[in-house]
Scaffold this active site. Structure first.
Site, PDB file in Angstrom:
ATOM      1  N   GLU A   1       0.818  -1.210   0.000  1.00  0.00           N
ATOM      2  CA  GLU A   1       0.000   0.000   0.000  1.00  0.00           C
ATOM      3  C   GLU A   1       0.856   1.265   0.000  1.00  0.00           C
ATOM      4  O   GLU A   1       0.519   2.251  -0.656  1.00  0.00           O
ATOM      5  CB  GLU A   1      -0.946   0.007   1.203  1.00  0.00           C
TER       6      GLU A   1
ATOM      7  N   CYS B   1     -13.486   1.305 -14.603  1.00  0.00           N
ATOM      8  CA  CYS B   1     -14.000   2.673 -14.409  1.00  0.00           C
ATOM      9  C   CYS B   1     -12.824   3.647 -14.357  1.00  0.00           C
ATOM     10  O   CYS B   1     -12.613   4.363 -13.375  1.00  0.00           O
ATOM     11  CB  CYS B   1     -14.827   2.733 -13.119  1.00  0.00           C
TER      12      CYS B   1
ATOM     13  N   CYS C   1     -17.583   0.951 -19.814  1.00  0.00           N
ATOM     14  CA  CYS C   1     -18.875   0.873 -19.116  1.00  0.00           C
ATOM     15  C   CYS C   1     -19.624  -0.423 -19.407  1.00  0.00           C
ATOM     16  O   CYS C   1     -20.309  -0.957 -18.521  1.00  0.00           O
ATOM     17  CB  CYS C   1     -19.745   2.075 -19.487  1.00  0.00           C
TER      18      CYS C   1
ATOM     19  N   CYS D   1     -25.307   2.451 -11.683  1.00  0.00           N
ATOM     20  CA  CYS D   1     -24.550   3.668 -11.993  1.00  0.00           C
ATOM     21  C   CYS D   1     -25.480   4.783 -12.460  1.00  0.00           C
ATOM     22  O   CYS D   1     -26.051   4.728 -13.553  1.00  0.00           O
ATOM     23  CB  CYS D   1     -23.501   3.376 -13.055  1.00  0.00           C
TER      24      CYS D   1
END
Length: 512
Positions: free
Chosen positions: A97, A253, A260, A269
């Site tokens: 991370e 996305c 899409c 959405c």
């Protein structure tokens, strides 16, 4: 009886609405000026929220099914899934991370594998030197991340008995360099804590799912997005759900040209629904059949805190990428630095370069570089040379003349907040130079040792530019024409053994 129940339910709802905390108050820890109660934040209309339990459950189910099928095979995911020791698992996630902050996955993979091979545990990292950490981190950028990671590892070993904090709250509170996002990622992936995460990918996904067009860097908007993330996270698979949400933003996305049709949650959405509505309205207008009928999807609320400003109308060419809206990017400040590549022949005849270590704090802390001097903006080139020569004389004790500095060119490097231009010179040295350790640690290195040292990408660019010009002046590389803008300097320091003509040796530097 039913009327009493309805009244009680309404009262409970009123109490809940009054209990909503103010993001500003929770961050500052103080009431607003004037001593009055903190005003409740504006509640966004329902269309911007996830309030339907059935929809939330369907979204979780669809997203996790897609993630199980389509997730990328990444080394930190393998470690997190296979490592039985909870502290080693949390450490593995933590390293990934920190490395992934503002760095692409493809770049991180190799660094991550080398890091975990060298320091597989917190204890191993705590025993490493900062020099070793910087050497492995070199090229990843944002070098303070590696330094803070090691500082936090040492704290876990020395103050927490080698045991990682077990909750997102404790991770953020106890470990330097661990913010809200990193803490949530470690806690959910490693410990199964049902806490959400919000990073750039998640912001984009949530803003499109709920047509949030407000400035996504606004603290009040960020707080609302955290509330949404915490409400959405799957209670039985929080780590997988958070990774799925981030994976969706990273692979489907995406900021531009999102896929899409491949989105597993497209039916949820509202940005996609808005696109379809706008296309239908455009078609009706073209046919002359458009009727002014209010749309149930519209907010119908003036000054909605989640809608785009009225001054920014819908751009049909952008589609769903109308969301999220970002604040205007702050222009990086401009900085100029004079840098000198000092060269000498080593004992075995190999060319060596003098590098010095930067201070232990600030930009590129602890890394090595060629002797450099910050320049005032707009300084004339003649003055740049003189300033650099004075700087080198003070460091080396050698009678460095400004005319002896060979101009190489300019190297531009863009940091996150600085547009840095290095004005590069080179200078051959006939003997050893030892800098005063009180000024800065220094050492001579071969080219191979230089690339193995903790040097920044910018310094690698500097050396590359120096070697390229040297090769071009001697007919090497692609053509022998001098690069446009290159200015002649003093005697050549090219490591080719080519002797200069007497005319060239005695020629005075061109006026700058």
């Amino acid at each position: 009886m039913s009327q009493l129940r309805a009244a009680a339910a309404a009262a409970r709802g009123l109490r809940r609405s009054r209990a909503v905390r103010s993001p500003e108050k929770s961050r500052k820890g103080a009431a607003p000026r004037g001593g009055g109660p903190a005003p409740a934040p504006a509640q966004p209309p329902a269309r911007h929220l996830f309030s339907d339990a059935a929809e939330i459950e369907a979204l979780r189910r669809n997203l996790l099914a897609w993630y199980d099928k389509c997730k990328r095979d990444l080394p930190w995911r393998t470690l997190a899934a296979s490592e039985p020791d909870v502290d080693r698992r949390a450490y593995a996630v933590w390293v990934s991370e920190i490395m992934l902050q503002q760095t692409q996955v493809a770049t991180v993979i190799d660094y991550y594998n080398r890091w975990m091979q060298k320091w597989p545990t917190l204890q191993a990292l705590a025993e490493a030197s900062l020099e070793e950490v910087n050497e492995l981190w070199a090229g990843l950028g944002y070098y303070s991340r590696g330094k803070r990671l090691q500082e936090a590892a040492r704290k876990v070993v020395s103050e927490l008995a080698g045991r990682m904090p077990r909750t997102a709250e404790d991770l953020q509170k106890l470990l330097p360099g661990v913010g809200r996002y990193t803490a949530g990622a470690i806690a959910s992936i490693s410990y199964g804590q049902a806490t959400g995460v919000v990073d750039g990918n998640v912001i984009r996904v949530l803003c499109r799912l709920r047509c949030i067009g407000a400035d996504s860097s606004n603290p009040a908007v960020i707080d609302r997005l955290w509330d949404m993330a915490n409400a959405l996270v799957d209670r039985s698979r929080p780590g997988d759900f958070n990774q799925a949400l981030m994976e969706l933003g990273a692979t489907v996305c995406v900021p531009k040209a999102p896929l899409c049709e491949q989105c597993p949650v497209k039916q949820h959405c509202r940005a996609r629904r808005r696109v379809e509505k706008e296309l239908a309205l455009a078609s009706q207008r073209l046919l002359g059949t458009c009727l002014p009928v209010p749309d149930v999807e519209d907010c119908s609320v003036g000054g909605c805190p989640f809608c785009p400003p009225a001054t920014e109308p819908w751009d049909s060419s952008l589609g769903v990428t109308n969301f999220p809206r970002k604040a205007a990017k702050k222009q990086p400040r401009v900085a100029w630095t004079a840098t000198c590549v000092l060269e000498r022949r080593g004992r075995c005849g190999a060319l060596e370069y003098l590098i010095v270590q930067r201070p232990s704090s600030g930009l590129l802390a602890g890394l090595w570089e060629f002797p450099s001097l910050p320049l005032a903006l707009g300084l004339q080139e003649e003055k740049q040379r003189e300033a650099l020569a004075d700087h080198l004389r003070a460091w080396t004790g050698w009678p460095v003349a400004a005319g002896g500095l060979r101009y190489v060119g300019e190297v531009i490097h863009i940091f996150s907040h600085i547009h840095q231009t290095y004005v590069v010179y080179s200078l051959p040295m006939d003997g050893d130079v030892t800098l005063d350790p009180a000024l800065s640690p220094s050492r001579w290195v071969t080219e191979e040792e230089f690339h193995a040292s903790a040097v920044s990408t910018a310094m690698k660019k500097v050396l590359k530019a120096c070697k390229k010009q040297c090769g071009e002046q001697n007919g090497f590389g692609k053509g022998s024409k001098r690069k446009r803008g290159a200015k002649p300097g003093g005697a050549s320091s090219c490591p080719t053994g080519t002797q200069l003509s007497l005319h060239a040796f005695l020629r005075a530097p061109s006026p700058q």
